[in-house]
Design a protein around this motif. Sequence first.
Motif, PDB file in Angstrom:
ATOM      1  N   GLU A 175       0.758  -0.890   0.256  1.00 34.63           N
ATOM      2  CA  GLU A 175       0.023   0.105   0.177  1.00 34.63           C
ATOM      3  C   GLU A 175       1.328   1.218   0.190  1.00 34.63           C
ATOM      4  OE1 GLU A 175      -2.722   0.045   2.933  1.00 34.63           O
ATOM      5  OE2 GLU A 175      -3.884  -2.203   2.354  1.00 34.63           O
ATOM      6  N   ALA A 176       1.250   1.220   0.725  1.00 38.69           N
ATOM      7  CA  ALA A 176       3.167   2.556   0.852  1.00 38.69           C
ATOM      8  C   ALA A 176       3.384   2.614  -0.483  1.00 38.69           C
ATOM      9  CB  ALA A 176       3.914   1.800   2.059  1.00 38.69           C
ATOM     10  N   ALA A 177       3.764   1.969  -1.148  1.00 39.20           N
ATOM     11  CA  ALA A 177       4.777   1.298  -2.387  1.00 39.20           C
ATOM     12  C   ALA A 177       3.719   2.446  -3.248  1.00 39.20           C
ATOM     13  CB  ALA A 177       4.792  -0.105  -2.432  1.00 39.20           C
ATOM     14  N   ALA A 178       1.961   1.673  -3.314  1.00 37.02           N
ATOM     15  CA  ALA A 178       1.099   2.274  -4.610  1.00 37.02           C
ATOM     16  C   ALA A 178       1.516   3.616  -4.148  1.00 37.02           C
ATOM     17  CB  ALA A 178       0.064   2.126  -4.324  1.00 37.02           C
ATOM     18  N   TRP A 179       1.329   4.319  -2.955  1.00 35.28           N
ATOM     19  CA  TRP A 179       1.325   6.095  -2.439  1.00 35.28           C
ATOM     20  C   TRP A 179       1.927   6.614  -2.749  1.00 35.28           C
ATOM     21  CZ3 TRP A 179       4.257   8.727   0.043  1.00 35.28           C
ATOM     22  CH2 TRP A 179       3.699   9.788   0.552  1.00 35.28           C
ATOM     23  N   ALA A 180       3.577   5.825  -3.193  1.00 37.09           N
ATOM     24  CA  ALA A 180       4.219   6.735  -3.433  1.00 37.09           C
ATOM     25  C   ALA A 180       4.807   6.977  -5.481  1.00 37.09           C
ATOM     26  CB  ALA A 180       6.156   6.101  -2.943  1.00 37.09           C
ATOM     27  N   GLN A 181       4.165   5.454  -6.067  1.00 34.91           N
ATOM     28  CA  GLN A 181       3.886   5.563  -7.310  1.00 34.91           C
ATOM     29  C   GLN A 181       2.619   6.631  -7.945  1.00 34.91           C
ATOM     30  OE1 GLN A 181       3.410   1.041  -7.455  1.00 34.91           O
ATOM     31  NE2 GLN A 181       4.727   1.853  -9.707  1.00 34.91           N
ATOM     32  N   ALA A 182       2.078   7.096  -7.248  1.00 35.49           N
ATOM     33  CA  ALA A 182       1.087   7.618  -7.739  1.00 35.49           C
ATOM     34  C   ALA A 182       1.573   9.323  -7.151  1.00 35.49           C
ATOM     35  CB  ALA A 182      -0.543   7.275  -6.289  1.00 35.49           C
ATOM     36  N   LEU A 183       2.361   9.480  -6.295  1.00 40.63           N
ATOM     37  CA  LEU A 183       2.578  10.403  -6.677  1.00 40.63           C
ATOM     38  C   LEU A 183       3.345  11.413  -7.497  1.00 40.63           C
ATOM     39  CD1 LEU A 183       4.663  10.609  -3.190  1.00 40.63           C
ATOM     40  CD2 LEU A 183       2.179  11.519  -3.326  1.00 40.63           C
ATOM     41  N   PRO A 184       2.839  12.875  -8.033  1.00 41.36           N
ATOM     42  CA  PRO A 184       3.333  13.785  -9.353  1.00 41.36           C
ATOM     43  C   PRO A 184       4.984  13.372  -9.000  1.00 41.36           C
ATOM     44  CG  PRO A 184       2.581  15.224  -7.151  1.00 41.36           C
ATOM     45  CD  PRO A 184       2.149  13.835  -6.781  1.00 41.36           C
ATOM     46  N   ALA A 185       4.964  13.348 -10.321  1.00 39.61           N
ATOM     47  CA  ALA A 185       6.774  13.064 -10.564  1.00 39.61           C
ATOM     48  C   ALA A 185       7.053  14.511 -10.255  1.00 39.61           C
ATOM     49  CB  ALA A 185       6.463  12.812 -12.209  1.00 39.61           C
TER      50      ALA A 185
END
Length: 246
Positions: A236-246
């Motif tokens: 879940e934490a990795a998915a949150w990080a992936q969803a952050l704007p670049a």
Amino acid sequence: MHILILGGTTEARALAGLLHGEHGEVRVTSSLAGRVANPRLPAGEVRIGGFGGADGLAAWLREHAVDAVIDATHPFAERISFNAARAAATAHVPLLALRRPGWVPVAGDDWHSAASLEEAAGALDGLGDRVFLTTGRLGLASFADRPEWFLVRSVDAPDAPMPARTEILLDRGPFTLDGERELLARHRIDVLVTKDSGGAATAPKLTAAREAGIPVVVVRRPPVPEGVPTAATPEEAAAWAQALPA
């Protein structure tokens, strides 16, 4: 993207592996407190030691161009969690708290809830005379004046003050159910004291205590700082990080 992971927990190492291994474009720095002499190191970059409080952490985030912080410290690492919340707000960096779910009593458990180590020490009155204390090497001063005999299990040797009648057991999880059953029987344990750390690595002691009819004093975990979103798993934490704007 540069992500700072706070903590030396199992979940923190798994998260670092996910971000570093599956998403090579992510730069991962894991920060360990340095309280364990020989820590298990995660994938990616590693730094060891404190930041100098919230202001020091905020300055480090700016200096190292950190894009997001994931607080994956132990559920009872209250100070660093609140420092992380303050620092992230100051540096305008998104923050997520990764917290494994807490333990839940089941039928047959004899649990006694405590809000602190001091309250847990007081809760021992009348519960037993031979205590298995699994709250770690820090905080033993809360039990220093207790008359019971204590078996203290920790990764590294604790420092004084501690109970006068104490045996130290240096060991690191994960622990097996058979091993915990044998330990309780060999040391004639009649009460267990633990923190609600959650997770599977140290949970077998709860099952062993339930089977043996041993009461358990459980110290409740502190809350996550207000306004900080949470994730229950490294995925879940990795998915949150992936969803952050670049």
